[in-house]
Design a protein around this motif. Structure first.
Motif, PDB file in Angstrom:
ATOM      1  N   LEU A 202       1.023  -1.161   0.049  1.00 10.16           N
ATOM      2  CA  LEU A 202      -0.054  -0.080  -0.201  1.00 10.16           C
ATOM      3  C   LEU A 202       1.069   1.386   0.097  1.00 10.16           C
ATOM      4  O   LEU A 202       0.488   2.249  -0.600  1.00 10.16           O
ATOM      5  CB  LEU A 202      -1.068  -0.100   1.079  1.00 10.16           C
ATOM      6  CG  LEU A 202      -2.106  -1.150   1.206  1.00 10.16           C
ATOM      7  CD1 LEU A 202      -3.036  -0.975   2.188  1.00 10.16           C
ATOM      8  CD2 LEU A 202      -2.957  -0.850  -0.026  1.00 10.16           C
ATOM      9  N   LEU A 203       2.041   1.127   0.854  1.00  9.75           N
ATOM     10  CA  LEU A 203       2.947   2.304   0.546  1.00  9.75           C
ATOM     11  C   LEU A 203       3.472   2.659  -0.769  1.00  9.75           C
ATOM     12  O   LEU A 203       3.370   3.681  -1.206  1.00  9.75           O
ATOM     13  CB  LEU A 203       4.144   2.144   1.477  1.00  9.75           C
ATOM     14  CG  LEU A 203       5.143   3.285   1.641  1.00  9.75           C
ATOM     15  CD1 LEU A 203       4.252   4.290   2.468  1.00  9.75           C
ATOM     16  CD2 LEU A 203       6.377   2.815   2.569  1.00  9.75           C
ATOM     17  N   GLN A 204       3.865   1.353  -1.351  1.00  8.16           N
ATOM     18  CA  GLN A 204       3.985   1.532  -2.925  1.00  8.16           C
ATOM     19  C   GLN A 204       3.114   1.968  -3.641  1.00  8.16           C
ATOM     20  O   GLN A 204       3.382   2.924  -4.714  1.00  8.16           O
ATOM     21  CB  GLN A 204       4.580   0.252  -3.179  1.00  8.16           C
ATOM     22  CG  GLN A 204       6.245  -0.091  -3.026  1.00  8.16           C
ATOM     23  CD  GLN A 204       6.844  -1.296  -4.040  1.00  8.16           C
ATOM     24  OE1 GLN A 204       5.985  -2.339  -3.959  1.00  8.16           O
ATOM     25  NE2 GLN A 204       7.586  -1.161  -4.518  1.00  8.16           N
ATOM     26  N   VAL A 205       1.673   1.758  -3.459  1.00 10.39           N
ATOM     27  CA  VAL A 205       0.683   2.282  -4.204  1.00 10.39           C
ATOM     28  C   VAL A 205       0.621   3.609  -4.010  1.00 10.39           C
ATOM     29  O   VAL A 205       0.424   4.625  -4.998  1.00 10.39           O
ATOM     30  CB  VAL A 205      -0.611   1.388  -3.944  1.00 10.39           C
ATOM     31  CG1 VAL A 205      -1.902   2.156  -4.474  1.00 10.39           C
ATOM     32  CG2 VAL A 205      -0.546  -0.107  -4.221  1.00 10.39           C
ATOM     33  N   GLN A 206       0.751   4.026  -2.718  1.00 13.94           N
ATOM     34  CA  GLN A 206       0.546   5.496  -2.365  1.00 13.94           C
ATOM     35  C   GLN A 206       1.538   6.217  -3.041  1.00 13.94           C
ATOM     36  O   GLN A 206       1.323   7.341  -3.800  1.00 13.94           O
ATOM     37  CB  GLN A 206       0.792   5.936  -0.936  1.00 13.94           C
ATOM     38  CG  GLN A 206       0.594   6.997  -0.505  1.00 13.94           C
ATOM     39  CD  GLN A 206       1.092   7.213   0.840  1.00 13.94           C
ATOM     40  OE1 GLN A 206       1.015   6.401   1.766  1.00 13.94           O
ATOM     41  NE2 GLN A 206       1.407   8.727   1.554  1.00 13.94           N
ATOM     42  N   LEU A 315     -15.016  -5.328   4.855  1.00 19.83           N
ATOM     43  CA  LEU A 315     -14.641  -3.901   4.019  1.00 19.83           C
ATOM     44  C   LEU A 315     -14.344  -2.855   4.923  1.00 19.83           C
ATOM     45  O   LEU A 315     -13.413  -2.046   4.226  1.00 19.83           O
ATOM     46  CB  LEU A 315     -16.038  -3.840   3.161  1.00 19.83           C
ATOM     47  CG  LEU A 315     -15.669  -2.828   1.803  1.00 19.83           C
ATOM     48  CD1 LEU A 315     -14.437  -3.428   1.047  1.00 19.83           C
ATOM     49  CD2 LEU A 315     -17.217  -3.159   1.198  1.00 19.83           C
ATOM     50  N   PRO A 316     -15.201  -2.454   6.035  1.00 14.41           N
ATOM     51  CA  PRO A 316     -15.017  -1.262   6.702  1.00 14.41           C
ATOM     52  C   PRO A 316     -13.385  -1.526   7.323  1.00 14.41           C
ATOM     53  O   PRO A 316     -12.823  -0.473   7.127  1.00 14.41           O
ATOM     54  CB  PRO A 316     -15.713  -1.591   7.846  1.00 14.41           C
ATOM     55  CG  PRO A 316     -16.859  -2.366   7.516  1.00 14.41           C
ATOM     56  CD  PRO A 316     -16.327  -3.371   6.594  1.00 14.41           C
ATOM     57  N   THR A 317     -13.158  -2.650   7.756  1.00 16.08           N
ATOM     58  CA  THR A 317     -11.584  -2.566   8.159  1.00 16.08           C
ATOM     59  C   THR A 317     -10.444  -2.229   7.091  1.00 16.08           C
ATOM     60  O   THR A 317      -9.462  -1.450   7.365  1.00 16.08           O
ATOM     61  CB  THR A 317     -11.265  -3.922   8.829  1.00 16.08           C
ATOM     62  OG1 THR A 317     -12.449  -4.355   9.436  1.00 16.08           O
ATOM     63  CG2 THR A 317      -9.897  -3.976   9.608  1.00 16.08           C
ATOM     64  N   LEU A 318     -10.745  -2.602   5.937  1.00 19.20           N
ATOM     65  CA  LEU A 318     -10.193  -2.626   4.743  1.00 19.20           C
ATOM     66  C   LEU A 318      -9.836  -1.166   4.241  1.00 19.20           C
ATOM     67  O   LEU A 318      -8.861  -0.456   4.228  1.00 19.20           O
ATOM     68  CB  LEU A 318     -10.266  -3.306   3.704  1.00 19.20           C
ATOM     69  CG  LEU A 318      -9.436  -3.312   2.434  1.00 19.20           C
ATOM     70  CD1 LEU A 318      -7.980  -3.854   2.793  1.00 19.20           C
ATOM     71  CD2 LEU A 318      -9.828  -4.181   1.348  1.00 19.20           C
ATOM     72  N   LYS A 319     -10.994  -0.465   4.483  1.00 19.79           N
ATOM     73  CA  LYS A 319     -11.187   1.037   4.125  1.00 19.79           C
ATOM     74  C   LYS A 319     -10.306   1.766   5.168  1.00 19.79           C
ATOM     75  O   LYS A 319      -9.715   2.685   4.584  1.00 19.79           O
ATOM     76  CB  LYS A 319     -12.575   1.358   4.115  1.00 19.79           C
ATOM     77  CG  LYS A 319     -13.551   1.000   2.968  1.00 19.79           C
ATOM     78  CD  LYS A 319     -14.854   1.431   3.143  1.00 19.79           C
ATOM     79  CE  LYS A 319     -15.715   1.044   1.995  1.00 19.79           C
ATOM     80  NZ  LYS A 319     -17.278   1.227   2.178  1.00 19.79           N
ATOM     81  N   THR A 320     -10.446   1.421   6.534  1.00 18.05           N
ATOM     82  CA  THR A 320      -9.610   2.201   7.341  1.00 18.05           C
ATOM     83  C   THR A 320      -8.071   1.969   6.922  1.00 18.05           C
ATOM     84  O   THR A 320      -7.397   2.990   7.137  1.00 18.05           O
ATOM     85  CB  THR A 320     -10.143   1.688   8.824  1.00 18.05           C
ATOM     86  OG1 THR A 320     -11.155   1.860   8.981  1.00 18.05           O
ATOM     87  CG2 THR A 320      -9.387   2.563   9.774  1.00 18.05           C
ATOM     88  N   GLU A 321      -7.720   0.786   6.905  1.00 19.34           N
ATOM     89  CA  GLU A 321      -6.466   0.668   6.446  1.00 19.34           C
ATOM     90  C   GLU A 321      -5.882   1.465   5.282  1.00 19.34           C
ATOM     91  O   GLU A 321      -4.814   1.860   5.217  1.00 19.34           O
ATOM     92  CB  GLU A 321      -6.009  -0.787   6.143  1.00 19.34           C
ATOM     93  CG  GLU A 321      -4.567  -1.136   6.110  1.00 19.34           C
ATOM     94  CD  GLU A 321      -4.195  -2.644   6.353  1.00 19.34           C
ATOM     95  OE1 GLU A 321      -4.919  -3.424   6.646  1.00 19.34           O
ATOM     96  OE2 GLU A 321      -2.877  -2.831   6.390  1.00 19.34           O
ATOM     97  N   LEU A 322      -6.614   1.541   4.318  1.00 15.76           N
ATOM     98  CA  LEU A 322      -6.393   2.186   3.122  1.00 15.76           C
ATOM     99  C   LEU A 322      -6.195   3.645   3.312  1.00 15.76           C
ATOM    100  O   LEU A 322      -5.336   4.490   2.842  1.00 15.76           O
ATOM    101  CB  LEU A 322      -7.455   2.004   2.123  1.00 15.76           C
ATOM    102  CG  LEU A 322      -7.520   0.559   1.320  1.00 15.76           C
ATOM    103  CD1 LEU A 322      -8.650   0.479   0.686  1.00 15.76           C
ATOM    104  CD2 LEU A 322      -6.381   0.524   0.273  1.00 15.76           C
ATOM    105  N   GLN A 323      -6.960   4.130   4.038  1.00 19.40           N
ATOM    106  CA  GLN A 323      -7.006   5.679   4.489  1.00 19.40           C
ATOM    107  C   GLN A 323      -5.567   5.880   5.131  1.00 19.40           C
ATOM    108  O   GLN A 323      -5.137   7.224   5.006  1.00 19.40           O
ATOM    109  CB  GLN A 323      -8.180   5.953   5.412  1.00 19.40           C
ATOM    110  CG  GLN A 323      -9.344   6.343   4.635  1.00 19.40           C
ATOM    111  CD  GLN A 323     -10.795   6.269   5.814  1.00 19.40           C
ATOM    112  OE1 GLN A 323     -10.600   5.986   6.752  1.00 19.40           O
ATOM    113  NE2 GLN A 323     -11.856   7.109   5.153  1.00 19.40           N
ATOM    114  N   ALA A 324      -5.100   4.980   5.655  1.00 14.92           N
ATOM    115  CA  ALA A 324      -3.757   5.235   6.486  1.00 14.92           C
ATOM    116  C   ALA A 324      -2.649   5.533   5.292  1.00 14.92           C
ATOM    117  O   ALA A 324      -1.626   5.892   5.642  1.00 14.92           O
ATOM    118  CB  ALA A 324      -3.235   4.228   7.385  1.00 14.92           C
TER     119      ALA A 324
END
Ligand code: AVJ
Length: 351
Positions: A202-206, A315-324
């Motif tokens: 996710l860091l690489q995606v960011q 899904l809610p947990t994943l959304k929170t992780e993506l926001q980070a």
């Protein structure tokens, strides 16, 4: 139809197909360090990337059509209705797909994006150069206004290469700097990444996305074990063949002596970890060698090698992780049974 874009570029027409090998040809696959490392661990593991040699890719295509394997058809159904809305959300975009494979689901997006008054650019990324070329040539045929810039390499290599683009480095290969980017990662391949690997990813995606760019993610959701386990233990034994094939791949690539008849497919849902785990169980006590890697290892009878995890998400947990990672969920789409979801995020402005 001649778009404005083509008119202004008439003096210097862009080639419709560019093909970029990332790294040197043998860097796109590793030299087996990860295999040695995995087989030296307790419990033993193998990177799931080794499923996908030519034969394994064909077996995976077969898995996608199995009655028990719900993810592919569910995702395709969601995409069929969501594609136009996704295109509406993002407007004209350069479509960049990680693990494009046969690009068959991507066609639904290409159809939707070709309805927009914007240039149509597609950047498929895959470790299989053969697969990439074949599908690219077909797409160029079927979408006359399409430009393709394919990259052959791993996700990691591709994301590094894409962040070079966003920083405007000399490796810049972006086809149209004015188009926002839509990074596509379908099929719940994200489920193969354990928690730590997911963070790095996710860091690489960011970093690969500029503020305002988009990220479209296909995720398999948590559901009853009665649905999950058969999906990885199909009646025809295709998943078993797919699992065992990674040993044949290792034999071929590293001159190994794995005897496929001495291993059995084993897949189960780990309820505590919310993941399917696939293993190969040794039927006897045996020694295996991979000659080119100078590797020799012992397997006890009933010892297993873990070949894959396939995480099932909330899904809610994943959304929170993506926001980070500055990835703001804009909208999600799901099927009536809530088995699978498509999630569209937008890269926000850095804090
Ligand atoms: C392509 C990783 C999403 O985890 O469901 C299918 C691979 N493994 N059957 C999955 C797979 C066994 C698949 N992914």
């Amino acid at each position: 139809m001649t778009t404005f874009y083509e008119v202004v570029n008439q003096s210097q027409p862009q080639p419709r197909f560019q093909y970029i090998p990332l790294g040197t040809p043998d860097q796109t696959v590793d030299h087996g360090e990860d295999v040695i490392q995995g087989l030296s661990q307790v419990p033993k593991t193998l990177p799931c990337r080794y499923f996908y040699d030519d034969q394994g890719s064909l077996l995976f295509e077969q898995i996608c059509t199995l009655p028990e394997y719900y993810p592919t058809r569910t995702e395709r159904r969601i995409l069929t209705t969501a594609a136009a809305e996704i295109a509406e959300f993002t407007g004209g975009c350069e479509l960049v797909e990680l693990g494009s494979g046969s690009s068959s689901k991507t066609r639904l997006l290409l159809d939707a994006y070709s309805q927009l008054a914007a240039p149509l650019h597609y950047c498929p990324i895959d470790v299989s150069g053969g697969m990439l070329k074949t599908s690219a040539l077909e797409l160029l045929d079927q979408y006359p206004q399409l430009h393709i810039c394919g990259r052959v390499g791993t996700y990691e290599q591709a994301l590094v290469n894409l962040s070079g683009d966003s920083l405007g480095e000399p490796t810049r290969v972006i086809s149209d700097p004015d188009l926002p980017r839509l990074l596509i990662f379908l099929g719940s391949t994200i489920g193969n990444l354990d928690a730590v690997t997911l963070q790095k990813f996710l860091l690489q995606v960011q970093q690969a996305l500029r503020p305002g760019d988009y990220f479209l993610l296909g995720v398999d959701l948590q559901k009853s074990i009665e649905i999950l386990e058969p999906a990885y233990n199909d009646a025809q034994g295709i998943t078993a063949a797919f699992n065992l094939n990674c040993l044949r791949h290792l034999n071929w690539r590293f001159n190994g002596n794995f005897d496929l008849s001495q291993f059995a497919h084993w897949a189960f849902y780990n309820t505590a970890a919310n993941q399917i785990e696939m293993h190969l169980r040794s039927l006897v006590s045996q020694t295996v060698t991979l000659q080119t890697l100078n590797f020799r290892g012992a397997l006890a009878a009933a010892e297993t090698i873990q070949t894959e995890i396939s995480r099932k998400f909330d899904l809610p947990t994943l959304k929170t992780e993506l926001q980070a990672y500055q990835l703001q969920p804009l909208h999600s789409w799901t099927d009536p049974q809530h088995w699978f979801a498509l999630l569209l995020c937008q890269r926000s402005i850095s804090a």
